[in-house]
Design a protein around this motif. Sequence first.
Motif, mmCIF file in Angstrom:
data_model
loop_
_atom_site.group_PDB
_atom_site.id
_atom_site.type_symbol
_atom_site.label_atom_id
_atom_site.label_comp_id
_atom_site.label_asym_id
_atom_site.label_seq_id
_atom_site.Cartn_x
_atom_site.Cartn_y
_atom_site.Cartn_z
ATOM 1 N N GLU A 11 0.825 -1.190 0.000
ATOM 2 C CA GLU A 11 0.000 0.000 0.000
ATOM 3 C C GLU A 11 0.871 1.257 0.000
ATOM 4 O O GLU A 11 1.982 1.259 0.543
ATOM 5 C CB GLU A 11 -0.908 -0.024 1.227
ATOM 6 C CG GLU A 11 -2.074 0.925 1.190
ATOM 7 C CD GLU A 11 -3.015 0.671 2.350
ATOM 8 O OE1 GLU A 11 -3.777 -0.311 2.268
ATOM 9 O OE2 GLU A 11 -2.976 1.428 3.326
ATOM 10 N N ARG A 12 0.367 2.323 -0.604
ATOM 11 C CA ARG A 12 1.089 3.583 -0.587
ATOM 12 C C ARG A 12 1.239 4.086 0.843
ATOM 13 O O ARG A 12 0.300 4.030 1.644
ATOM 14 C CB ARG A 12 0.365 4.628 -1.438
ATOM 15 C CG ARG A 12 1.128 5.938 -1.560
ATOM 16 C CD ARG A 12 0.503 6.836 -2.604
ATOM 17 N NE ARG A 12 -0.863 7.195 -2.273
ATOM 18 C CZ ARG A 12 -1.701 7.788 -3.112
ATOM 19 N NH1 ARG A 12 -1.307 8.081 -4.345
ATOM 20 N NH2 ARG A 12 -2.931 8.084 -2.726
ATOM 21 N N GLU A 13 2.416 4.604 1.159
ATOM 22 C CA GLU A 13 2.789 4.977 2.509
ATOM 23 C C GLU A 13 3.240 6.434 2.559
ATOM 24 O O GLU A 13 4.043 6.867 1.734
ATOM 25 C CB GLU A 13 3.920 4.065 2.991
ATOM 26 C CG GLU A 13 4.558 4.444 4.300
ATOM 27 C CD GLU A 13 5.799 3.641 4.608
ATOM 28 O OE1 GLU A 13 6.183 3.556 5.788
ATOM 29 O OE2 GLU A 13 6.396 3.075 3.659
ATOM 30 N N GLY A 14 2.735 7.179 3.522
ATOM 31 C CA GLY A 14 3.219 8.529 3.738
ATOM 32 C C GLY A 14 4.609 8.502 4.340
ATOM 33 O O GLY A 14 4.868 7.750 5.283
ATOM 34 N N VAL A 15 5.497 9.322 3.823
ATOM 35 C CA VAL A 15 6.888 9.367 4.269
ATOM 36 C C VAL A 15 7.162 10.612 5.095
ATOM 37 O O VAL A 15 7.652 10.532 6.224
ATOM 38 C CB VAL A 15 7.853 9.297 3.075
ATOM 39 C CG1 VAL A 15 9.302 9.470 3.539
ATOM 40 C CG2 VAL A 15 7.682 7.980 2.329
ATOM 41 N N ALA A 16 6.869 11.778 4.541
ATOM 42 C CA ALA A 16 7.164 13.031 5.220
ATOM 43 C C ALA A 16 6.292 14.141 4.664
ATOM 44 O O ALA A 16 5.962 14.146 3.485
ATOM 45 C CB ALA A 16 8.640 13.406 5.060
ATOM 46 N N GLY A 17 5.937 15.081 5.512
ATOM 47 C CA GLY A 17 5.166 16.235 5.098
ATOM 48 C C GLY A 17 5.769 17.506 5.663
ATOM 49 O O GLY A 17 6.442 17.480 6.700
ATOM 50 N N ILE A 18 5.526 18.614 4.974
ATOM 51 C CA ILE A 18 5.992 19.915 5.425
ATOM 52 C C ILE A 18 4.918 20.943 5.099
ATOM 53 O O ILE A 18 4.349 20.939 4.007
ATOM 54 C CB ILE A 18 7.356 20.272 4.779
ATOM 55 C CG1 ILE A 18 7.907 21.572 5.360
ATOM 56 C CG2 ILE A 18 7.255 20.332 3.262
ATOM 57 C CD1 ILE A 18 9.378 21.804 5.007
ATOM 58 N N ASP A 19 4.618 21.809 6.056
ATOM 59 C CA ASP A 19 3.588 22.799 5.817
ATOM 60 C C ASP A 19 4.196 24.074 5.241
ATOM 61 O O ASP A 19 5.390 24.151 4.959
ATOM 62 C CB ASP A 19 2.743 23.052 7.070
ATOM 63 C CG ASP A 19 3.497 23.723 8.212
ATOM 64 O OD1 ASP A 19 2.958 23.707 9.340
ATOM 65 O OD2 ASP A 19 4.594 24.264 8.000
ATOM 66 N N SER A 20 3.352 25.082 5.055
ATOM 67 C CA SER A 20 3.772 26.269 4.328
ATOM 68 C C SER A 20 4.767 27.136 5.086
ATOM 69 O O SER A 20 5.391 28.012 4.478
ATOM 70 C CB SER A 20 2.558 27.109 3.914
ATOM 71 O OG SER A 20 1.818 27.530 5.046
ATOM 72 N N VAL A 21 4.932 26.903 6.392
ATOM 73 C CA VAL A 21 5.899 27.682 7.167
ATOM 74 C C VAL A 21 7.066 26.828 7.658
ATOM 75 O O VAL A 21 7.879 27.308 8.447
ATOM 76 C CB VAL A 21 5.232 28.410 8.354
ATOM 77 C CG1 VAL A 21 4.233 29.430 7.838
ATOM 78 C CG2 VAL A 21 4.565 27.441 9.300
#
Length: 131
Positions: A47-57
């Motif tokens: 299954e597709r897995e989330g690795v990393a996220g970054i917000d606008s700031v």
Amino acid sequence: QVQVVESGGDSVQAGGSLTLSCAASGNTYTYYSNYCMGWFRQAPGKEREGVAGIDSVGNTLYSDSVKGRFTISRDNARHMLDLRMNSLKPDDSGTYYCASRWGGTSGCRPATVWDRLYGYWGQGTQVTVSS
């Protein structure tokens, strides 16, 4: 229209390092500071897995499997997103996708790796880690 394009995938030995990049285009480029950005991956048969996220700031979020080894960063002046991957393992192999999420005219917060929140996806770049 195309919003994000990944690059940098390669074959690397276990323990090595690799940096992926994502170039924004279209509205993601024009209003880059209003988008959250993320990296996801999918191995064959998994299954597709989330690795990393970054917000606008610049706030970041990592999956437990990569925390301490991967670093997500964004350069708003260049409209670019990077994923620095260190201490790579064979289980890190897969197709890596860049994605963008519109957060509104006031920006996008917080960072997330929930794929259903992201509206635009790249075609993917292949990472293969050999033992």
